[in-house]
Design a protein around this motif. Structure first.
Motif, PDB file in Angstrom:
ATOM      1  N   ALA A  77       0.861  -1.180   0.000  1.00  0.00           N
ATOM      2  CA  ALA A  77       0.000   0.000   0.000  1.00  0.00           C
ATOM      3  C   ALA A  77       0.897   1.229   0.000  1.00  0.00           C
ATOM      4  O   ALA A  77       2.036   1.175   0.474  1.00  0.00           O
ATOM      5  CB  ALA A  77      -0.930   0.002   1.210  1.00  0.00           C
ATOM      6  N   TRP A  78       0.374   2.346  -0.498  1.00  0.00           N
ATOM      7  CA  TRP A  78       1.206   3.540  -0.634  1.00  0.00           C
ATOM      8  C   TRP A  78       0.326   4.773  -0.803  1.00  0.00           C
ATOM      9  O   TRP A  78      -0.835   4.690  -1.200  1.00  0.00           O
ATOM     10  CB  TRP A  78       2.108   3.398  -1.869  1.00  0.00           C
ATOM     11  N   ASN A  79       0.874   5.926  -0.459  1.00  0.00           N
ATOM     12  CA  ASN A  79       0.262   7.177  -0.881  1.00  0.00           C
ATOM     13  C   ASN A  79       0.982   7.626  -2.156  1.00  0.00           C
ATOM     14  O   ASN A  79       1.978   6.995  -2.560  1.00  0.00           O
ATOM     15  CB  ASN A  79       0.262   8.228   0.230  1.00  0.00           C
ATOM     16  N   PRO A  80       0.508   8.683  -2.833  1.00  0.00           N
ATOM     17  CA  PRO A  80       1.090   9.011  -4.143  1.00  0.00           C
ATOM     18  C   PRO A  80       2.608   9.168  -4.132  1.00  0.00           C
ATOM     19  O   PRO A  80       3.319   8.590  -4.961  1.00  0.00           O
ATOM     20  CB  PRO A  80       0.380  10.323  -4.509  1.00  0.00           C
ATOM     21  N   GLY A  81       3.144   9.945  -3.177  1.00  0.00           N
ATOM     22  CA  GLY A  81       4.594  10.131  -3.128  1.00  0.00           C
ATOM     23  C   GLY A  81       5.342   8.877  -2.718  1.00  0.00           C
ATOM     24  O   GLY A  81       6.498   8.670  -3.091  1.00  0.00           O
ATOM     25  N   GLY A  82       4.682   8.015  -1.939  1.00  0.00           N
ATOM     26  CA  GLY A  82       5.329   6.804  -1.477  1.00  0.00           C
ATOM     27  C   GLY A  82       5.676   5.840  -2.579  1.00  0.00           C
ATOM     28  O   GLY A  82       6.602   5.032  -2.434  1.00  0.00           O
ATOM     29  N   LEU A  83       4.938   5.896  -3.671  1.00  0.00           N
ATOM     30  CA  LEU A  83       5.266   5.074  -4.838  1.00  0.00           C
ATOM     31  C   LEU A  83       6.149   5.841  -5.807  1.00  0.00           C
ATOM     32  O   LEU A  83       7.139   5.315  -6.330  1.00  0.00           O
ATOM     33  CB  LEU A  83       3.985   4.620  -5.534  1.00  0.00           C
ATOM     34  N   LEU A 113       5.964  18.644  -4.530  1.00  0.00           N
ATOM     35  CA  LEU A 113       5.954  18.493  -5.988  1.00  0.00           C
ATOM     36  C   LEU A 113       5.820  17.032  -6.392  1.00  0.00           C
ATOM     37  O   LEU A 113       5.110  16.705  -7.349  1.00  0.00           O
ATOM     38  CB  LEU A 113       7.237  19.084  -6.576  1.00  0.00           C
ATOM     39  N   LEU A 114       6.493  16.159  -5.664  1.00  0.00           N
ATOM     40  CA  LEU A 114       6.427  14.729  -5.962  1.00  0.00           C
ATOM     41  C   LEU A 114       5.012  14.207  -5.745  1.00  0.00           C
ATOM     42  O   LEU A 114       4.491  13.429  -6.558  1.00  0.00           O
ATOM     43  CB  LEU A 114       7.419  13.979  -5.061  1.00  0.00           C
ATOM     44  N   ASP A 115       4.388  14.634  -4.671  1.00  0.00           N
ATOM     45  CA  ASP A 115       3.022  14.214  -4.374  1.00  0.00           C
ATOM     46  C   ASP A 115       2.063  14.701  -5.451  1.00  0.00           C
ATOM     47  O   ASP A 115       1.193  13.955  -5.914  1.00  0.00           O
ATOM     48  CB  ASP A 115       2.622  14.760  -3.003  1.00  0.00           C
ATOM     49  N   LEU A 116       2.239  15.955  -5.884  1.00  0.00           N
ATOM     50  CA  LEU A 116       1.369  16.517  -6.924  1.00  0.00           C
ATOM     51  C   LEU A 116       1.565  15.800  -8.248  1.00  0.00           C
ATOM     52  O   LEU A 116       0.598  15.487  -8.952  1.00  0.00           O
ATOM     53  CB  LEU A 116       1.641  18.012  -7.087  1.00  0.00           C
TER      54      LEU A 116
END
Length: 301
Positions: free
Chosen positions: A140-146, A278-281
């Motif tokens: 499992a991950w959030n957007p930046g985590g992947l 920025l990575l998350d976006l």
């Protein structure tokens, strides 16, 4: 390692052989002796003498004929081998495993991630975070985590594994500033698991694949290092947001079959924090363009 080491003995014996090979006579105050040494590191008789046990007893330990050394013998061997505390603990675990009279049938652990953990992953944004299994499968991950692991999103969800990524993905060597430390840490975690659950199907499949595909993994696997890292700092050379150094913390998730939550963090207002935003976006925009809700946390079933 030679044929005897692969085909006979126990994980306890193989661990003792591997660690003995990494200690030189000079390190423990012994003279190097005369004539060529057939194997690197200490001879059996040298280690037995340092640990205060007979050479016959130590030979039986290495060959798997003796599986119940006393705690004092274990401590003496750990001292003679100059083991640090995590390695000493691993030796104790191997002894406990070797002493079992009936092996437990291995089972594939669950990959399910509880809904509450997925909520936590979403709440941690923009801090990159993901949940990994005991063998490093990214569950499992959030957007930046992947997205932090550049290129991993191109792999099918079931293929996403930290060890497989660092050894086999072409982007990994360029991404990590200290790739050598990353791969050693991955192998150490897998080797520690192999000591106490050597026939586990999730481990044997992954280790078998990496042994075939990565000479570097095969070399490190034979060292039997078991020291991993659960916190610290990592520097990334990321193709989307440039260079950034992040702190990280790995936390065991209670009530799971060895799942860990890994979170990366930076001080708000710092350039690293801005890079995480920025990575998350970027990851969210990419997920939205692919038809996945931007606020959804990803996971495998």
């Amino acid at each position: 390692m030679d044929r005897e080491q692969h085909s006979s003995g126990t994980e306890l014996g193989r661990y003792l052989r591997a660690r003995r090979a990494q200690v030189t006579p000079e390190e423990v105050g012994l003279p190097p002796g005369t004539g060529p040494r057939r194997t690197p590191g200490l001879r059996r008789e040298e280690l037995a003498t340092l640990a205060g046990i007979s050479i016959d007893y130590f030979t039986r330990l290495e060959r798997g004929k003796e599986t119940r050394p006393s705690p004092s013998v274990v401590d003496s061997l750990a001292s003679a081998l100059r083991l640090e505390e995590p390695e000493h603990d691993h030796l104790r675990s191997l002894v406990a495993h070797a002493a079992r009279t009936a092996p437990e049938p291995p089972t594939a652990p669950s990959r399910s991630v509880r809904p509450g953990v997925k909520i936590l992953l979403e709440a941690m944004r923009p801090q990159p975070a993901h949940v990994v299994s005991r063998t490093g499968d990214v569950l499992a991950w959030n957007p930046g985590g992947l997205r932090l692991l550049a290129g991993m999103e191109d792999w099918p969800a079931r293929q996403r594994n930290i060890a497989r990524y660092v050894f086999l993905h072409p982007a990994a060597r360029d991404l990590f500033d200290d790739w050598g430390n990353q791969v050693r840490g991955c192998v150490a975690r897998l080797r520690a698991l192999a000591g106490t659950d050597p026939d586990a199907p999730d481990l044997t499949q992954l280790a078998g694949e990496l042994l075939l595909k990565s000479p570097e993994f095969a070399r490190l696997w034979e060292r039997y290092d078991v020291r991993g890292h659960s916190y610290g700092r990592k520097t990334f050379h990321h193709p989307d947001v440039g260079d950034l150094t992040l702190g990280y913390q790995s936390m065991q998730l209670e009530g799971t079959p060895g799942h860990r939550l890994v979170v990366y963090h930076a001080e708000p207002g710092s350039t690293e924090y801005d890079a995480m935003v920025l990575l998350d976006l970027a990851a969210s925009d990419s997920a939205h363009a692919s038809g996945i809700g931007a606020s959804r946390t990803g996971f495998t079933d």
